[in-house]
Design an enzyme around this catalytic site. Structure first.
Site, short mmCIF file in Angstrom:
data_model
loop_
_atom_site.label_atom_id
_atom_site.label_comp_id
_atom_site.label_asym_id
_atom_site.label_seq_id
_atom_site.Cartn_x
_atom_site.Cartn_y
_atom_site.Cartn_z
N HIS A 63 -4.59 -4.33 11.16
CA HIS A 63 -5.08 -5.69 10.97
C HIS A 63 -3.95 -6.67 11.23
O HIS A 63 -2.80 -6.27 11.45
CB HIS A 63 -5.69 -5.88 9.57
CG HIS A 63 -4.71 -5.71 8.45
ND1 HIS A 63 -4.14 -4.50 8.12
CD2 HIS A 63 -4.22 -6.61 7.55
CE1 HIS A 63 -3.34 -4.67 7.08
NE2 HIS A 63 -3.36 -5.93 6.72
N HIS A 65 -2.46 -9.17 9.46
CA HIS A 65 -1.55 -9.75 8.48
C HIS A 65 -0.11 -9.50 8.93
O HIS A 65 0.20 -8.46 9.52
CB HIS A 65 -1.79 -9.16 7.09
CG HIS A 65 -2.91 -9.83 6.36
ND1 HIS A 65 -3.63 -9.22 5.35
CD2 HIS A 65 -3.45 -11.08 6.50
CE1 HIS A 65 -4.55 -10.05 4.89
NE2 HIS A 65 -4.46 -11.18 5.57
N ASP A 67 2.70 -8.64 7.66
CA ASP A 67 3.50 -7.47 7.29
C ASP A 67 3.11 -6.23 8.09
O ASP A 67 3.70 -5.16 7.90
CB ASP A 67 3.41 -7.20 5.79
CG ASP A 67 2.00 -7.00 5.28
OD1 ASP A 67 1.07 -7.67 5.78
OD2 ASP A 67 1.80 -6.18 4.35
N HIS A 68 2.13 -6.37 8.98
CA HIS A 68 1.71 -5.26 9.83
C HIS A 68 1.96 -5.52 11.32
O HIS A 68 1.82 -4.60 12.12
CB HIS A 68 0.23 -4.94 9.60
CG HIS A 68 -0.05 -4.44 8.22
ND1 HIS A 68 -0.30 -3.11 7.95
CD2 HIS A 68 -0.08 -5.07 7.03
CE1 HIS A 68 -0.49 -2.95 6.64
NE2 HIS A 68 -0.37 -4.14 6.07
N HIS A 140 -11.38 -5.55 3.67
CA HIS A 140 -10.16 -6.30 3.41
C HIS A 140 -10.43 -7.78 3.63
O HIS A 140 -11.51 -8.17 4.11
CB HIS A 140 -9.04 -5.80 4.32
CG HIS A 140 -7.68 -6.29 3.93
ND1 HIS A 140 -7.20 -6.24 2.63
CD2 HIS A 140 -6.66 -6.83 4.67
CE1 HIS A 140 -5.98 -6.73 2.59
NE2 HIS A 140 -5.64 -7.11 3.81
N HIS A 269 2.15 1.64 1.22
CA HIS A 269 1.87 0.21 1.01
C HIS A 269 1.99 -0.12 -0.48
O HIS A 269 1.09 -0.70 -1.09
CB HIS A 269 0.48 -0.14 1.55
CG HIS A 269 0.29 -1.61 1.86
ND1 HIS A 269 -0.24 -2.48 0.96
CD2 HIS A 269 0.57 -2.34 2.97
CE1 HIS A 269 -0.31 -3.69 1.50
NE2 HIS A 269 0.19 -3.63 2.72
#
Length: 304
Positions: A63, A65, A67-68, A140, A269
């Site tokens: 996805h 976001h 942090d990914h 999510h 995570h």
């Protein structure tokens, strides 16, 4: 097949856990590496390992976001300077193409290799003679995918001992027999590959989920997997907080593993609110539901 965790934290980098990135090492199977998510400083994490960015074949983004994905532009640019000249394919949700193309254009980063970006939907997103990759939508705050990587069954082992006992010396004929062919020997005998090859070896299944609340697609993607990698952002007693932030607890991840009848569960995570002194508690509460549980830490490697 081996999994190498490059980043195992949630949200922001921490001293003991960088943000999310997971490498699936397929060096024996196809001389390549598949990467799942690419959080900030993923290329820095790679420097502490034996991984070679030029061997990257595919990157799967769960996805969008930060942090990914914030590590993608730097890694893609550096790969050009590290001998990467083979095609790299990136799979991810709608929007990943814009993110990458704008980042590279604005920074005037010119890649020296072909880059393919595929914005995916639910279903089989890749298949060849070795692997099938299926994606499915999770639960999510933004569109988040889970991936099921299935290795196809492999041809059984050639019985070299039996071949030698039957007076058949090593040579090109072994490759033909391994492929199931029938071959005439110089002495006139006709031998059949099926008589010297063992049963097919069952392929492995790995399920890697993006950020999610517990959901049916998580269980479906994980069915009978050899390894399930599931986020566990919060401890078991924080179920309401996990729900509000569209994440899972350790216990919820363990329940998914139990319902999907997987062989092993690895939690990742992990929120930075949990220090090293808390990690054992996190794994112990998951083990009350699913005993075959590990908790990932940066640079941990798991053989599948």
């Amino acid at each position: 097949m081996d999994i190498l965790f490059l980043g195992t934290g949630a949200g922001i980098p921490a001293k003991l856990r960088n943000v999310t990135s997971i490498a699936l090492k397929l060096l024996e199977e196809r001389k390549s590496i598949w990467l799942f998510d690419c959080g900030e400083a993923t290329q820095h994490q790679i420097l502490h390992t034996s991984l070679k960015p030029r061997k990257l074949e595919k990157i799967f983004i769960t996805h969008l976001h930060g942090d990914h994905i914030f590590g993608l532009p730097g890694l893609l640019g550096s790969r050009s300077f590290q001998g990467g000249d083979t095609t790299l394919t990136i799979y991810g949700p709608k929007g990943i193409k814009d993110f990458i193309e704008v980042s590279l254009r604005v920074s005037e980063t010119h890649l020296q290799y072909p880059l393919i970006i595929e914005e995916i939907s639910d279903g089989i997103i890749f298949e060849d003679d070795q692997f099938v990759v299926e994606a499915a939508t999770l639960d999510h705050a933004v569109h988040s995918y889970g991936y099921r990587i299935t290795e196809k069954d492999r041809i059984g082992t050639l019985d070299a001992v039996k071949l030698k006992e039957d007076g058949i010396p090593p040579g090109p004929i072994y490759a033909k027999l391994k492929n199931g062919e029938s071959v005439y020997l110089e002495d006139g005998r006709l031998i059949h590959g099926k008589d010297y090859v063992g049963p097919n070896q069952k392929g492995k299944i790995v399920t890697i989920l993006g950020d999610t609340r517990p959901c049916e697609n998580a269980i479906r993607l994980a069915q009978q997997a050899d390894l399930l990698i599931h986020e566990a952002t919060f401890a078991g007693d924080s179920e309401e907080m996990a729900h509000n932030y569209f994440h899972s607890t350790t216990i919820q991840a363990a329940k998914v593993a139990y319902e999907a009848n997987v062989k092993n569960l690895c939690l990742t995570h992990i929120s930075s609110r949990y220090g090293k002194e808390d990690w054992q508690q996190l794994i112990e509460e998951a083990k009350t539901i699913f005993p075959q549980t590990l908790i990932a830490h940066d640079f941990m490697e798991v053989s599948i």
